[in-house]
Design an enzyme around this catalytic site. Structure first.
Site, PDB file in Angstrom:
ATOM      1  N   ASN A 109       0.652  -1.248  -0.118  1.00 14.66           N
ATOM      2  CA  ASN A 109      -0.064  -0.114  -0.300  1.00 14.66           C
ATOM      3  C   ASN A 109       0.873   1.211   0.240  1.00 14.66           C
ATOM      4  O   ASN A 109       1.693   1.112   0.361  1.00 14.66           O
ATOM      5  CB  ASN A 109      -0.508  -0.150   1.208  1.00 14.66           C
ATOM      6  CG  ASN A 109      -1.703   1.412   1.430  1.00 14.66           C
ATOM      7  OD1 ASN A 109      -2.073   2.450   0.546  1.00 14.66           O
ATOM      8  ND2 ASN A 109      -1.983   1.367   2.635  1.00 14.66           N
ATOM      9  N   HIS A 111       0.718   5.195   1.517  1.00 19.36           N
ATOM     10  CA  HIS A 111       0.214   5.587   2.505  1.00 19.36           C
ATOM     11  C   HIS A 111       0.745   7.266   2.436  1.00 19.36           C
ATOM     12  O   HIS A 111       1.908   7.688   2.471  1.00 19.36           O
ATOM     13  CB  HIS A 111       0.108   5.062   3.688  1.00 19.36           C
ATOM     14  CG  HIS A 111      -0.116   5.833   4.818  1.00 19.36           C
ATOM     15  ND1 HIS A 111      -1.511   6.291   5.140  1.00 19.36           N
ATOM     16  CD2 HIS A 111       0.361   6.851   6.248  1.00 19.36           C
ATOM     17  CE1 HIS A 111      -2.647   6.696   6.002  1.00 19.36           C
ATOM     18  NE2 HIS A 111      -0.676   7.040   6.402  1.00 19.36           N
TER      19      HIS A 111
END
Ligand code: GAR
Length: 223
Positions: A109, A111
């Site tokens: 991911n 972020h």
């Protein structure tokens, strides 16, 4: 050499997916996008994926009775596409056990903060409120705890005294677009990997590989 097959999960604008797609256009880039999957129909990111001629699937979470059923459908689509790595790029759903049980260690991911600072939402507002001098973005492996998985790579941007959330988010997003392709390259070239005990193992990796620093401009440069 065969390329790492990547599925990109999006929920909206998809600019990070776009930056990965642009990186993949380089014949020397060691990864290729085999699927762009959105949990929301009619988002800008799907348009962008079409412009890049990428395979698209919409797996709308509102059409499923629960998270488990939704994630089963996502897993089926990713398996069918032959994905080996899952890149969450502005995918705004918490990832549950159904997906992670099958794909743990293969889901990453991006972020918009220097984790472990500012997990969750509104990261730019919170960075400004906290009075930090630097901010940035992180690519990390996804674990059951939100924004808490092992860190793969980070990029730093300065925070200026007159910044608001918008100016800061623009600066961070620009860095995100550099960092995500860089991190995918590290994974594809097996310079970074997830190990069973959740540590990121590295091989031949230097600090320059995992940390991107902004070009520091002196007053003379700016004059
Ligand atoms: C990006 O800033 C990404 O870091 C953030 O959402 C934005 C998506 O932009 N992700 C998160 O906040 C996840 N916790 P994009 O759709 O243009 O790539």
């Amino acid at each position: 050499m065969s390329k790492l097959k990547v599925a990109v999960l999006i929920s909206g604008r998809g600019s990070n997916m776009g930056s990965l797609a642009r990186a993949c256009m380089d014949p020397d880039f060691p990864a290729e996008i085999v699927l762009v999957l959105s949990n929301r129909p009619n988002v800008l990111g799907l348009e962008l994926a079409r412009e890049h001629d990428l395979p698209i699937r919409v797996v709308d979470h509102t059409a499923y009775p629960d998270r488990e059923a939704h994630e089963e459908a996502i897993c089926a689509a990713m398996t069918e596409a032959g994905a080996e790595l899952v890149c969450m790029a502005g995918y705004m759903r918490i990832v549950g056990q159904t997906l992670l049980g099958k794909w743990r260690g293969k889901v990453v991911n991006i972020h918009p903060s220097l984790l472990p600072s500012f997990r969750g939402v509104d990261t730019h507002e919170r960075a400004i409120d906290a009075g930090v001098r630097v901010h940035g973005c992180t690519v990390h492996y996804v674990s059951p705890e939100l924004d808490a998985g092992p860190i793969i790579a980070q990029a730093v941007v300065p925070l200026h005294p007159n910044d608001d959330a918008e100016t800061l988010s623009t600066r961070v997003l620009d860095m995100e677009h550099k960092l995500y392709p860089h991190a995918v390259r590290l994974i594809a070239e097996k310079m970074v990997r997830w190990s069973g005990d959740e540590a990121v193992e590295d091989r031949k990796v230097t600090i320059d590989d995992v940390l991107m620093l902004p070009e520091i401009k002196t007053a003379e440069d700016q004059a």
